[in-house]
Scaffold this active site. Structure first.
Site, mmCIF file in Angstrom:
data_model
loop_
_atom_site.group_PDB
_atom_site.id
_atom_site.type_symbol
_atom_site.label_atom_id
_atom_site.label_comp_id
_atom_site.label_asym_id
_atom_site.label_seq_id
_atom_site.Cartn_x
_atom_site.Cartn_y
_atom_site.Cartn_z
ATOM 1 N N ARG A 17 1.010 -1.218 0.066
ATOM 2 C CA ARG A 17 -0.190 0.040 0.003
ATOM 3 C C ARG A 17 0.898 1.212 0.060
ATOM 4 O O ARG A 17 0.628 2.268 0.716
ATOM 5 C CB ARG A 17 -1.145 0.217 1.230
ATOM 6 C CG ARG A 17 -2.008 -0.955 1.153
ATOM 7 C CD ARG A 17 -2.820 -1.232 -0.038
ATOM 8 N NE ARG A 17 -3.777 -2.331 -0.031
ATOM 9 C CZ ARG A 17 -3.326 -3.553 -0.850
ATOM 10 N NH1 ARG A 17 -2.172 -3.570 -1.141
ATOM 11 N NH2 ARG A 17 -4.071 -4.501 -0.615
ATOM 12 N N SER B 84 -11.968 -1.530 1.869
ATOM 13 C CA SER B 84 -11.115 -1.947 3.361
ATOM 14 C C SER B 84 -10.445 -0.524 3.745
ATOM 15 O O SER B 84 -10.306 0.232 3.246
ATOM 16 C CB SER B 84 -10.141 -2.878 2.921
ATOM 17 O OG SER B 84 -10.501 -4.162 2.449
ATOM 18 N N GLU C 287 -6.390 2.658 5.860
ATOM 19 C CA GLU C 287 -6.138 2.841 4.395
ATOM 20 C C GLU C 287 -6.683 3.752 3.748
ATOM 21 O O GLU C 287 -5.965 4.297 2.536
ATOM 22 C CB GLU C 287 -6.388 1.425 3.761
ATOM 23 C CG GLU C 287 -6.149 1.032 2.429
ATOM 24 C CD GLU C 287 -6.228 -0.141 1.887
ATOM 25 O OE1 GLU C 287 -6.847 -0.523 0.914
ATOM 26 O OE2 GLU C 287 -5.755 -1.150 2.472
#
Length: 304
Positions: free
Chosen positions: A180, A230, A300
């Site tokens: 990420r 998410s 996130e």
């Protein structure tokens, strides 16, 4: 943005491409967020580079927006310029050397559209991303992934705009793609186009894999409710959704924001959530999980 810069951008892009006080709830998958002071819609890569150069030179605050699927805009809005690239900067080219096919794809193309184009050309290896609700730009910046695949697995390079508005090329190594994260994110680059290396495959097998991933998503994820996918990154050695579930937080609410009853890794908007509700819920979940398991969950979703 001062008046001079505003006029420069309007002259280059046209009045219709520069909006003011645009509600961000119209442009994000959470369906919340206050107005952007300026909302600019470049029609091509040249206009995008021009806008960034003007804003960067004046040290003006800006944010690049694709599909708005991993962004939470505060209720107060964004006191700067939002630059929309979704669908406006969109193109796809491919060329084979007989062994592999190099694909050039623009930042504003959605992963769904890219997946459809690759399927049509019989190119495999990108099936993992077919259901991720974002654009190539965001997927590259955060090295998006699912079902065992990540963007770094198929990327061989990229062209970006740096913080001075200069266009530069980056190798796969220079992209520094990790979990990420990427050099695009760390250094404030803006993606223009990404280069992928893919192999030929059986279209029926590619379609079957995409259908399988789609069915799994629909079964396990709350796709019928506004969310940003998410909400938390996966902590090392754990799964965020399981930690939240084991903390007894399935269905936990703050105002109109709720931990999904279908998948605890998702914060969803039940219909009347504010950005403040979502942020408060994220913080409450972080604190409760940390108290119970000693693990600090990291969001996130990008909050601006």
């Amino acid at each position: 943005m001062n008046e001079d810069n505003l006029n420069l951008i309007k002259e280059k892009l046209g009045e219709e491409s520069v909006l003011q006080n645009e509600p961000m709830s119209k442009h994000t998958s959470f369906k919340v967020g206050g107005p952007a002071k300026f909302f600019v819609i470049p029609k091509n890569a040249e206009e995008l580079a021009y806008v960034i150069k003007v804003l960067a030179k004046a040290k003006e605050k800006y944010f690049i927006l694709g599909n708005g699927s991993n962004v939470l805009v505060r209720d107060e809005g964004f006191d700067g310029t939002i630059i929309l690239i979704k669908d406006n900067i969109k193109y796809y080219r491919s060329g084979s050397n007989g062994i592999e096919t190099k694909v050039t794809v623009s930042a504003g193309m959605t992963l769904k559209d890219l997946s459809d184009a690759l399927l049509k050309d019989g190119l495999c290896g990108f099936e993992f991303a077919s259901g991720i609700p974002g654009c190539v730009g965001g997927a590259m910046a955060m090295n998006a992934g699912a079902y065992g695949g990540e963007m770094k697995d198929v990327v061989c390079g990229a062209k970006v705009i740096d913080q001075n508005g200069k266009i530069i090329s980056l190798t796969k190594e220079e992209l520094e793609m990790g979990y990420r994260s990427s050099a695009i994110q760390k250094k404030g680059y803006v993606l223009l186009e990404a280069y992928l290396l893919l192999k030929s495959g059986d279209p029926n097998e590619i379609r079957a894999k995409i259908d399988d991933f789609t069915a799994r998503r629909e079964e396990k994820q709350p796709l019928d409710m506004p969310s940003a996918g998410s909400t938390f990154k996966r902590p090392e050695g754990y799964f965020a959704g399981k930690l939240i579930m084991d903390s007894g937080l399935r269905g936990y609410r703050h105002g109109g924001a709720m931990i999904s009853e279908k998948h605890c890794g998702f914060v969803v908007n039940t219909g009347d959530a504010t950005a403040a509700d979502i942020i408060a819920l994220i913080e409450e979940v972080q604190n409760i999980v940390f108290e119970k398991f000693g693990v600090r969950l990291e969001p996130e979703v990008r909050i601006i």
